[in-house]
Design a protein around this motif. Structure first.
Motif, PDB file in Angstrom:
ATOM      1  N   CYS A  31       1.005  -1.252  -0.099  1.00 22.40           N
ATOM      2  CA  CYS A  31       0.022   0.059  -0.071  1.00 22.40           C
ATOM      3  C   CYS A  31       1.069   1.221   0.027  1.00 22.40           C
ATOM      4  CB  CYS A  31      -0.886  -0.144   1.265  1.00 22.40           C
ATOM      5  SG  CYS A  31      -1.746   1.478   1.579  1.00 22.40           S
ATOM      6  N   LYS A  32       0.596   2.305  -0.661  1.00 17.53           N
ATOM      7  CA  LYS A  32       1.366   3.423  -0.929  1.00 17.53           C
ATOM      8  C   LYS A  32       0.845   4.612  -0.505  1.00 17.53           C
ATOM      9  CE  LYS A  32       4.602   1.843  -4.572  1.00 17.53           C
ATOM     10  NZ  LYS A  32       5.459   1.258  -3.857  1.00 17.53           N
ATOM     11  N   ILE A  33       1.386   5.583   0.264  1.00 20.94           N
ATOM     12  CA  ILE A  33       0.812   6.622   0.950  1.00 20.94           C
ATOM     13  C   ILE A  33       1.932   7.783   0.516  1.00 20.94           C
ATOM     14  CG2 ILE A  33       0.264   7.774   3.260  1.00 20.94           C
ATOM     15  CD1 ILE A  33       0.811   4.325   3.744  1.00 20.94           C
ATOM     16  N   LEU A  34       1.408   8.787  -0.073  1.00 17.68           N
ATOM     17  CA  LEU A  34       2.134  10.019  -0.305  1.00 17.68           C
ATOM     18  C   LEU A  34       2.026  11.212   0.740  1.00 17.68           C
ATOM     19  CD1 LEU A  34       3.743  11.644  -2.616  1.00 17.68           C
ATOM     20  CD2 LEU A  34       1.640  12.406  -3.397  1.00 17.68           C
ATOM     21  N   LEU A  35       3.222  11.479   1.286  1.00 20.41           N
ATOM     22  CA  LEU A  35       3.141  12.696   2.463  1.00 20.41           C
ATOM     23  C   LEU A  35       3.373  13.951   1.729  1.00 20.41           C
ATOM     24  CD1 LEU A  35       5.288  10.767   5.234  1.00 20.41           C
ATOM     25  CD2 LEU A  35       2.742  10.476   4.864  1.00 20.41           C
ATOM     26  N   ASP A  36       2.540  14.679   1.553  1.00 14.95           N
ATOM     27  CA  ASP A  36       2.340  15.979   0.923  1.00 14.95           C
ATOM     28  C   ASP A  36       2.577  16.204  -0.367  1.00 14.95           C
ATOM     29  OD1 ASP A  36       1.434  17.402   3.150  1.00 14.95           O
ATOM     30  OD2 ASP A  36       3.547  17.992   3.787  1.00 14.95           O
ATOM     31  N   CYS A  37       2.094  17.082  -1.044  1.00 26.21           N
ATOM     32  CA  CYS A  37       2.309  17.105  -2.453  1.00 26.21           C
ATOM     33  C   CYS A  37       2.361  18.552  -2.900  1.00 26.21           C
ATOM     34  CB  CYS A  37       1.063  16.417  -3.354  1.00 26.21           C
ATOM     35  SG  CYS A  37       1.290  16.131  -4.963  1.00 26.21           S
ATOM     36  N   GLY A  38       3.575  18.948  -2.919  1.00 29.46           N
ATOM     37  CA  GLY A  38       3.944  20.592  -3.189  1.00 29.46           C
ATOM     38  C   GLY A  38       4.279  20.394  -4.691  1.00 29.46           C
ATOM     39  N   PHE A  39       4.655  21.762  -5.258  1.00 27.76           N
ATOM     40  CA  PHE A  39       4.535  22.227  -6.780  1.00 27.76           C
ATOM     41  C   PHE A  39       5.453  21.011  -7.418  1.00 27.76           C
ATOM     42  CE2 PHE A  39       5.325  26.152  -4.058  1.00 27.76           C
ATOM     43  CZ  PHE A  39       3.945  26.715  -4.155  1.00 27.76           C
ATOM     44  N   SER A  40       6.719  20.941  -6.754  1.00 22.04           N
ATOM     45  CA  SER A  40       7.749  19.962  -7.498  1.00 22.04           C
ATOM     46  C   SER A  40       7.458  18.422  -7.542  1.00 22.04           C
ATOM     47  CB  SER A  40       9.034  20.394  -6.820  1.00 22.04           C
ATOM     48  OG  SER A  40       9.166  20.018  -5.656  1.00 22.04           O
ATOM     49  N   VAL A  41       6.398  18.095  -6.645  1.00 15.18           N
ATOM     50  CA  VAL A  41       6.389  16.532  -6.269  1.00 15.18           C
ATOM     51  C   VAL A  41       5.883  15.869  -7.308  1.00 15.18           C
ATOM     52  CG1 VAL A  41       5.351  15.037  -4.664  1.00 15.18           C
ATOM     53  CG2 VAL A  41       6.269  17.061  -3.842  1.00 15.18           C
ATOM     54  N   PRO A  42       4.726  16.068  -8.229  1.00 11.08           N
ATOM     55  CA  PRO A  42       4.172  15.200  -9.174  1.00 11.08           C
ATOM     56  C   PRO A  42       5.196  14.775 -10.028  1.00 11.08           C
ATOM     57  CG  PRO A  42       2.821  17.119  -8.759  1.00 11.08           C
ATOM     58  CD  PRO A  42       3.837  17.394  -8.186  1.00 11.08           C
ATOM     59  N   HIS A  43       6.273  15.661 -10.837  1.00  9.58           N
ATOM     60  CA  HIS A  43       7.233  15.361 -11.463  1.00  9.58           C
ATOM     61  C   HIS A  43       8.209  14.078 -11.144  1.00  9.58           C
ATOM     62  CE1 HIS A  43       5.968  17.802 -14.762  1.00  9.58           C
ATOM     63  NE2 HIS A  43       6.050  19.047 -13.901  1.00  9.58           N
ATOM     64  N   ARG A  44       8.379  14.212  -9.877  1.00  8.35           N
ATOM     65  CA  ARG A  44       9.241  13.607  -9.146  1.00  8.35           C
ATOM     66  C   ARG A  44       8.456  11.922  -8.834  1.00  8.35           C
ATOM     67  NH1 ARG A  44      13.374  17.863  -6.039  1.00  8.35           N
ATOM     68  NH2 ARG A  44      14.007  18.567  -8.110  1.00  8.35           N
ATOM     69  N   PHE A  45       7.478  12.146  -8.685  1.00  7.65           N
ATOM     70  CA  PHE A  45       6.543  11.042  -8.310  1.00  7.65           C
ATOM     71  C   PHE A  45       6.334  10.100  -9.479  1.00  7.65           C
ATOM     72  CE2 PHE A  45       2.465   8.665  -8.282  1.00  7.65           C
ATOM     73  CZ  PHE A  45       2.514   8.013  -7.047  1.00  7.65           C
ATOM     74  N   PHE A  46       6.017  10.741 -10.516  1.00  7.69           N
ATOM     75  CA  PHE A  46       5.700  10.062 -11.765  1.00  7.69           C
ATOM     76  C   PHE A  46       6.929   9.618 -12.435  1.00  7.69           C
ATOM     77  CE2 PHE A  46       1.606  11.885 -11.165  1.00  7.69           C
ATOM     78  CZ  PHE A  46       0.957  10.922 -11.106  1.00  7.69           C
ATOM     79  N   ALA A  47       8.242   9.996 -12.179  1.00  9.25           N
ATOM     80  CA  ALA A  47       9.242   9.815 -12.784  1.00  9.25           C
ATOM     81  C   ALA A  47       9.583   8.111 -12.151  1.00  9.25           C
ATOM     82  CB  ALA A  47      10.543  10.679 -12.282  1.00  9.25           C
ATOM     83  N   ARG A  48       8.879   8.059 -11.070  1.00  8.17           N
ATOM     84  CA  ARG A  48       9.240   6.493 -10.402  1.00  8.17           C
ATOM     85  C   ARG A  48       7.935   5.870 -10.543  1.00  8.17           C
ATOM     86  NH1 ARG A  48      12.263  10.266  -7.577  1.00  8.17           N
ATOM     87  NH2 ARG A  48      14.472   9.686  -7.315  1.00  8.17           N
ATOM     88  N   CYS A  49       6.906   6.016 -10.952  1.00 10.54           N
ATOM     89  CA  CYS A  49       5.608   5.555 -10.861  1.00 10.54           C
ATOM     90  C   CYS A  49       4.948   5.389 -12.233  1.00 10.54           C
ATOM     91  CB  CYS A  49       4.613   6.115  -9.867  1.00 10.54           C
ATOM     92  SG  CYS A  49       2.987   5.591 -10.096  1.00 10.54           S
ATOM     93  N   GLU A  50       4.711   3.984 -12.967  1.00 14.22           N
ATOM     94  CA  GLU A  50       4.379   3.974 -14.058  1.00 14.22           C
ATOM     95  C   GLU A  50       2.831   3.176 -14.071  1.00 14.22           C
ATOM     96  OE1 GLU A  50       6.950   2.233 -16.786  1.00 14.22           O
ATOM     97  OE2 GLU A  50       8.108   4.081 -16.632  1.00 14.22           O
ATOM     98  N   ASP A  51       2.427   2.866 -12.690  1.00  9.06           N
ATOM     99  CA  ASP A  51       1.269   2.204 -12.395  1.00  9.06           C
ATOM    100  C   ASP A  51       0.308   3.270 -12.122  1.00  9.06           C
ATOM    101  OD1 ASP A  51      -0.954   0.784 -11.652  1.00  9.06           O
ATOM    102  OD2 ASP A  51       0.268  -0.528 -10.201  1.00  9.06           O
ATOM    103  N   PRO A  52      -0.969   3.551 -12.990  1.00  7.78           N
ATOM    104  CA  PRO A  52      -2.023   4.567 -12.348  1.00  7.78           C
ATOM    105  C   PRO A  52      -2.684   4.219 -11.270  1.00  7.78           C
ATOM    106  CG  PRO A  52      -2.640   3.183 -14.540  1.00  7.78           C
ATOM    107  CD  PRO A  52      -1.279   2.719 -14.208  1.00  7.78           C
ATOM    108  N   ASP A  53      -2.604   3.121 -10.808  1.00  7.83           N
ATOM    109  CA  ASP A  53      -3.534   2.582  -9.513  1.00  7.83           C
ATOM    110  C   ASP A  53      -2.624   2.465  -8.489  1.00  7.83           C
ATOM    111  OD1 ASP A  53      -5.917   2.706 -11.038  1.00  7.83           O
ATOM    112  OD2 ASP A  53      -5.802   0.701 -11.809  1.00  7.83           O
TER     113      ASP A  53
END
Ligand SMILES: [Zn+2]
Ligand SMILES: [Zn+2]
Length: 249
Positions: free
Chosen positions: A28-50
């Motif tokens: 199970c994955k939990i993201l702690l906070d999501c500021g301006f720069s976070v989505p790009h860094r998150f999706f650079a490591r995540c390819e599964d939409p779910d």
């Protein structure tokens, strides 16, 4: 429990990004906070939409939640179906939907997956599956909730922003890892934590490991030698960088 640091900087830090961590526990994955720069860094490591189940938002400063519109847009583009669950303070739904409407007008109606919002008051706790989320007020210029996340095996404390209150010492007591903002070296800026304040908290609350994050960029630069000395003296204190992981076993 595994902790992946997606960013470790303050609002304006272009080298270290906004502070955020991705927690993995029992698939199970939990993201702690999501500021301006976070989505790009998150999706650079995540390819599964779910792949993401929960998003925790500590407070409503841009470096902690203005990444949400892009997070949702990208999940939609990737064809996400699974509900995305948000946990945080009151106004979480309203603030999230306002940010989404400002960023991409009309987009909320097109979303292909439900957004579920769980709000907790400071001091409250909430059990979702095997996870217990417990909030605590900190001293910050905006109401901010520190979080104690308990997966049944490990206890992790995440400060969001702000100096620890006496309640934090109690809540975080004995936890396995604390991710704490340490904006300056000493307590010199009101409503923000510091390195020395974090060390005191670690001692008082008997925290096993402490990761210093959200460090003001000038402090990080000017105090480089002091940080090196500190890390040598305290092997249980970490100064993580983006992409680093900590595994609690
Ligand atoms: Zn803040
Ligand atoms: Zn901040």
């Amino acid at each position: 429990m595994e902790v992946l640091f997606l960013g470790v900087g303050e609002a304006c830090d272009s080298h270290h990004g906004n502070t955020s961590a991705l927690i993995t526990t029992r698939n199970c994955k939990i993201l702690l906070d999501c500021g301006f720069s976070v989505p790009h860094r998150f999706f650079a490591r995540c390819e599964d939409p779910d792949c993401l189940e929960y998003v925790w938002i500590s407070h409503f400063h841009g470096d902690h939640f203005f990444g949400l519109p892009l997070l949702l847009l990208r999940f939609w583009e990737m064809g996400r179906n699974r509900p995305l669950q948000f946990v945080g303070r009151q106004e979480l739904r309203e603030k999230t939907m306002s940010a989404l409407e400002l960023a991409y007008p009309g987009f909320a109606e097109k979303l292909s997956f439900p957004l579920l919002f769980h709000t907790i008051q400071a001091q409250d706790s909430l059990q979702l599956e095997h996870l217990k989320f417990q909030g605590i007020r900190t001293d910050h210029s905006q109401p901010n909730s520190g979080l104690l996340l308990d997966d049944g095996n490990h206890r992790l404390y995440y400060s969001g922003d702000g100096r620890p209150t006496p309640g934090v010492i109690e809540l975080a007591h004995g936890c396995d890892l604390a991710l704490h903002e340490a904006f300056t070296w000493e307590d010199s800026i009101p409503n923000h934590g510091s390195v020395t304040g974090c060390l005191q908290l670690m001692e008082k609350a008997e925290i096993k490991q402490l990761a210093l994050v959200h460090i003001e960029r000038k402090t990080r630069k000017n105090r480089q030698q002091d940080f090196e000395k500190l890390l040598k003296q305290h092997p249980d204190v970490l100064l993580p960088t983006e992409g680093e992981t900590v595994c609690l076993e």
